[in-house]
Design a protein around this motif. Structure first.
Motif, mmCIF file in Angstrom:
data_model
loop_
_atom_site.group_PDB
_atom_site.id
_atom_site.type_symbol
_atom_site.label_atom_id
_atom_site.label_comp_id
_atom_site.label_asym_id
_atom_site.label_seq_id
_atom_site.Cartn_x
_atom_site.Cartn_y
_atom_site.Cartn_z
ATOM 1 N N THR B 26 0.848 -1.200 0.000
ATOM 2 C CA THR B 26 0.000 0.000 0.000
ATOM 3 C C THR B 26 0.883 1.250 0.000
ATOM 4 O OG1 THR B 26 -1.721 -1.213 1.180
ATOM 5 C CG2 THR B 26 -1.884 1.190 1.207
ATOM 6 N N ASP B 41 -8.600 -0.856 3.526
ATOM 7 C CA ASP B 41 -7.802 -1.144 4.709
ATOM 8 C C ASP B 41 -8.677 -1.168 5.963
ATOM 9 O OD1 ASP B 41 -5.557 -1.277 3.170
ATOM 10 O OD2 ASP B 41 -4.344 -0.055 4.540
ATOM 11 N N THR B 56 -4.620 -4.243 4.386
ATOM 12 C CA THR B 56 -5.529 -4.248 3.243
ATOM 13 C C THR B 56 -6.329 -5.552 3.260
ATOM 14 O OG1 THR B 56 -3.868 -3.000 2.058
ATOM 15 C CG2 THR B 56 -5.606 -4.000 0.732
ATOM 16 N N ASP B 60 -5.921 -2.735 -3.014
ATOM 17 C CA ASP B 60 -5.635 -1.311 -3.159
ATOM 18 C C ASP B 60 -5.846 -0.995 -4.628
ATOM 19 O OD1 ASP B 60 -4.297 -0.883 -0.512
ATOM 20 O OD2 ASP B 60 -2.784 -2.215 -1.391
HETATM 21 MG MG LIG Z 1 -1.849 -2.919 2.191
#
Ligand SMILES: [Mg+2]
Ligand SMILES: Nc1nc2c(ncn2[C@@H]2O[C@H](COP(=O)(O)OP(=O)(O)OP(=O)(O)O)[C@@H](O)[C@H]2O)c(=O)[nH]1
Lengths: 320, 182
Positions: B26, B41, B56, B60
């Motif tokens: 991320t 998240d 996450t 993402d």
């Molecule tokens: Mg992540």
């Protein structure tokens, strides 16, 4: 005693004689390791001075104080007893020339001719080359060493691909002084797994590449014509981002033609040269050997339409 | 009739970031995307580490605009095992994969082998690069062992150490990937 013996531009009969002479030296307890000249430090180089490349190597050897035996039809007079001429002759006469050079290198040198007083470098002991070039020598390349560069202590841990220092300022100063002359006692080999100095830990490849690019104007031409990489260098954290990445990529994809490709891409010859020295010092570069397995040229382009790929590359700072 | 996938392939493409929990996927995406990623998240339950307070859970997603109104989509796979089913979904159609690993993890070599294998099993020809974070924190970090382990598996992608918080260093990974397609 072991010596690192190199050859450059020899004719086949000369080459055979050197091989024979290298064996004969065993009788006087000199174990000669024979390999082609690659621009890195060695004890003695045997050249054919009647050849343009051989003459270039001869000049380099003279400049760097490397022991020299030069084949040439016409006699050449050298100022130092660590440098000798041989005409065509037997392997035995070559052995005697080689022994003369090796013995002279061990003794404090006296000029071969009266009236000359050139400083007398001892092949294999003195260092009139930069720290970077020194690191490409067989004695150090790929080994774990503690080094003193421009008064800064660093630990090169080639077995882990890392370099450590006590402070960031030591690391930066050592990197920026890689082009400066190395002291003879600057390097000490240590056992693998020996902890490094300090807590600051960097990528060894990035350290060498940035240091080499910084002193690129002072570096001699890297020898050989065909190069390949054993592994792709760790270039994640280099200060100089694009050039080393592109050079590494060319070396990885199609060994050999890196200089031409760089010229076409507008990358200067001294940048290519600096990267070759750095990749050699980090033990990644193989010279004049057919690569074991070159990465097949990417038949990948089909994944992305070509125009899109170019735009994407441009967005990330790559122009092709 | 124009095939819809052709149109898509000509105007957009995607890069996928994979790797174990907390490696920096991320963070890496955030470093290079035009705007912060849309991330699913969740706050981390249990002990947290440094400035990492979330994980996450699905993916993402972020974009990088390129010339001509096109975009490259950046996807991050969740690191947790129970989201394994997401990986092929996200990898499909990707132009390459960035494997992000935590260099301060004592099991980094094992993770590297596992993730490189995961990508190669999905598509052996998919270009990949390996980026290892946090190596500045561990003086004993060993890059050569990672390279050797990769070679033993017959997979030899570039292995970079980098800081996912640093846009220039994260960009290096993407460039290495793009150069494989040159
Ligand atoms: Mg992540
Ligand atoms: N010290 C240090 N921290 C880093 C580095 N790279 C990333 N980080 C930190 O490591 C953490 C990584 O967290 P994330 O980016 O959320 O990790 P992730 O891979 O997305 O993890 P999941 O979503 O849980 O699978 C963040 O707190 C970053 O700030 C580095 O090179 N050094």
């Amino acid at each position: 005693m072991r010596i690192d013996l190199r050859t450059a531009a020899l004719t086949d009969p000369e080459d055979q004689k050197v091989r024979l002479a290298a064996n004969l030296l065993g009788a006087v307890r000199i174990e000669a390791k024979l390999s082609p000249w690659d621009g890195t430090r060695c004890d003695v180089v045997v050249v054919n001075a009647d050849d343009a490349y051989g003459r270039r190597v001869m000049e380099l050897a003279q400049k760097r104080g490397i022991g020299l035996v030069a084949y040439a039809a016409q006699p050449i007079h050298f100022a130092l007893s660590t440098q000798r001429h041989v005409a065509e002759g037997t392997a035995a006469s070559l052995v005697s020339a080689l022994r003369g050079v090796i013995d002279a290198a061990r003794k404090p040198d006296s000029p071969a001719r009266p009236g000359t007083s050139a400083p007398a470098p001892l092949p294999g002991h003195t260092s009139d080359v930069s720290a970077l070039l020194e690191l490409t020598h067989d004695s150090w390349r790929g080994r774990d060493i503690d080094a003193d560069i421009a008064g800064r202590r660093i630990s090169i841990r080639a077995s882990r691909g890392r370099v450590t220092a006590a402070t960031l300022s030591d690391m930066l100063a050592a990197r920026d002084a890689l082009g400066e002359r190395a002291e003879t006692h600057a390097f000490t080999a240590v056992a693998e797994r020996h902890p490094g100095i300090g807590e600051i830990s960097w990528s060894l490849d990035a350290f060498l590449v940035d240091g080499a690019l910084r002193c690129r104007h002072q570096l001699p031409a890297f020898a050989g014509s065909t190069y390949a990489l054993r592994d792709f260098p760790d270039l994640g954290s280099t200060r100089e981002t694009l050039t080393p990445l592109r050079i590494a990529n060319w070396l990885q994809q199609r060994p050999g033609c890196v200089k031409e490709r760089a010229a076409k891409a507008g990358i200067s010859a001294d940048e290519v040269n600096a990267c070759l020295w750095a990749f050699r010092a980090s033990n990644l570069l193989v010279i004049d050997e057919p690569p074991a397995a070159a990465t097949p040229p990417a038949a990948q382009a089909a994944r992305v339409a070509r125009p899109l790929l170019s735009k994407l590359a441009a967005r990330f700072g790559l122009a092709w | 009739m124009l095939d819809q996938t052709c149109i898509d392939a000509a105007s957009s493409t995607k890069l996928v970031f994979v790797g174990p929990v907390g490696a920096g996927k991320t963070t890496a995406i955030t470093s290079i995307a035009d705007s912060p990623p849309v991330s699913t998240d969740m706050p981390l339950s249990g002990p947290t580490r440094g400035d990492k307070t979330s994980t996450t859970v699905a993916l993402d997603f972020a974009t990088v605009r390129i010339e001509g109104g096109h975009s490259v989509f950046l996807y991050g796979c969740p690191g947790q095992d129970h989201f394994e089913f997401m990986r092929p979904i996200l990898l499909r159609g990707a132009l390459g994969a960035v494997i992000v690993l935590d260099g301060s993890d004592p099991d980094v070599v094992t993770h590297c082998g596992y993730w490189a294998r995961t990508v190669a099993d999905f598509d052996a020809a998919l270009p990949m690069v390996i980026g290892i974070t946090r190596t500045e924190e561990v003086p004993e970090f060993d890059l050569i062992t990672v390279r050797k382990a990769m070679r033993a598996q017959g997979i030899t992608p570039p292995v970079f150490t980098f800081d996912a918080r640093n846009p220039q260093q994260t960009t290096q990974l993407v460039r290495a990937l793009l150069l494989m397609l040159e």
